[in-house]
Scaffold this motif. Sequence first.
Motif, PDB file in Angstrom:
ATOM      1  N   ARG A  82      19.658  12.924  -9.848  1.00 41.03           N
ATOM      2  CA  ARG A  82      20.261  12.782 -11.451  1.00 41.03           C
ATOM      3  C   ARG A  82      21.836  12.265 -10.943  1.00 41.03           C
ATOM      4  O   ARG A  82      22.373  12.493  -9.965  1.00 41.03           O
ATOM      5  CB  ARG A  82      20.431  14.201 -12.533  1.00 41.03           C
ATOM      6  CG  ARG A  82      19.028  14.445 -12.948  1.00 41.03           C
ATOM      7  CD  ARG A  82      20.057  15.689 -14.342  1.00 41.03           C
ATOM      8  NE  ARG A  82      20.085  16.542 -13.405  1.00 41.03           N
ATOM      9  CZ  ARG A  82      20.322  17.910 -13.997  1.00 41.03           C
ATOM     10  NH1 ARG A  82      20.332  17.983 -15.256  1.00 41.03           N
ATOM     11  NH2 ARG A  82      20.260  19.032 -13.403  1.00 41.03           N
ATOM     12  N   LYS A  83      21.853  11.386 -12.161  1.00 45.24           N
ATOM     13  CA  LYS A  83      23.538  11.076 -12.112  1.00 45.24           C
ATOM     14  C   LYS A  83      24.704  11.796 -12.280  1.00 45.24           C
ATOM     15  O   LYS A  83      24.751  12.390 -12.437  1.00 45.24           O
ATOM     16  CB  LYS A  83      23.457   9.622 -12.476  1.00 45.24           C
ATOM     17  CG  LYS A  83      22.753   8.243 -12.905  1.00 45.24           C
ATOM     18  CD  LYS A  83      22.600   7.890 -11.265  1.00 45.24           C
ATOM     19  CE  LYS A  83      22.095   6.415 -11.412  1.00 45.24           C
ATOM     20  NZ  LYS A  83      21.295   6.136 -10.014  1.00 45.24           N
ATOM     21  N   ALA A  84      25.118  11.244 -11.130  1.00 45.07           N
ATOM     22  CA  ALA A  84      26.407  12.023 -11.268  1.00 45.07           C
ATOM     23  C   ALA A  84      27.187  11.802 -12.097  1.00 45.07           C
ATOM     24  O   ALA A  84      27.589  11.362 -12.878  1.00 45.07           O
ATOM     25  CB  ALA A  84      27.822  12.109 -10.274  1.00 45.07           C
ATOM     26  N   HIS A  85      27.617  13.242 -12.640  1.00 38.89           N
ATOM     27  CA  HIS A  85      28.392  13.055 -14.264  1.00 38.89           C
ATOM     28  C   HIS A  85      29.702  14.406 -14.529  1.00 38.89           C
ATOM     29  O   HIS A  85      29.159  15.635 -14.093  1.00 38.89           O
ATOM     30  CB  HIS A  85      27.291  13.596 -15.589  1.00 38.89           C
ATOM     31  CG  HIS A  85      26.826  14.416 -15.418  1.00 38.89           C
ATOM     32  ND1 HIS A  85      25.918  14.742 -15.123  1.00 38.89           N
ATOM     33  CD2 HIS A  85      26.593  15.941 -16.319  1.00 38.89           C
ATOM     34  CE1 HIS A  85      24.956  15.602 -14.984  1.00 38.89           C
ATOM     35  NE2 HIS A  85      25.688  16.489 -15.789  1.00 38.89           N
TER      36      HIS A  85
END
Length: 159
Positions: free
Chosen positions: A136-139
């Motif tokens: 998953r993308k960094a957030h």
Amino acid sequence: MTNPKGYRRGTRYMFSRKFRHHGVTKLSRYMTVYNRGDIVDIKGDGAIQKGMPYKYYHGKTGRIFNVTPHALGVVVNKQVGNRIIPKRINVRIEHVKHSNCRQDFLNRVKKNELIKKEAKSKDVKFTCKRVPAQPRKAHFVSTKFVKPEFLTPIPYEII
């Protein structure tokens, strides 16, 4: 009996019919068309004793090599020691059904052909290779409404 050595030993549940599926075999099972090269699943039906496969082959998948009016010849791989032997067995059609193991692949091929056709008409490059699920993308996680909890172990007490 302490140690039975019969042909059908250990098949009490294996060859039993499902709950609410007892009785006469449906005609659709006899009307199914099988051809040489089809991939089939072998599943012994306890209601029909004729042409029943040996218990080892129950649940195995094989390829049809021979078709007769009431039975099929199926090639099934059997592991014996350190080698795999292709075994040829004859099974009546009541104990066999078409396998879905290749269906996902065939659906993917059809889908890829359609996408290739569209990409070619639009002059866009397209790769057909499957890509595993990416990380998953960094957030940032918002703690505005839910404050973080600090967990500490409970000390062991002797009672």
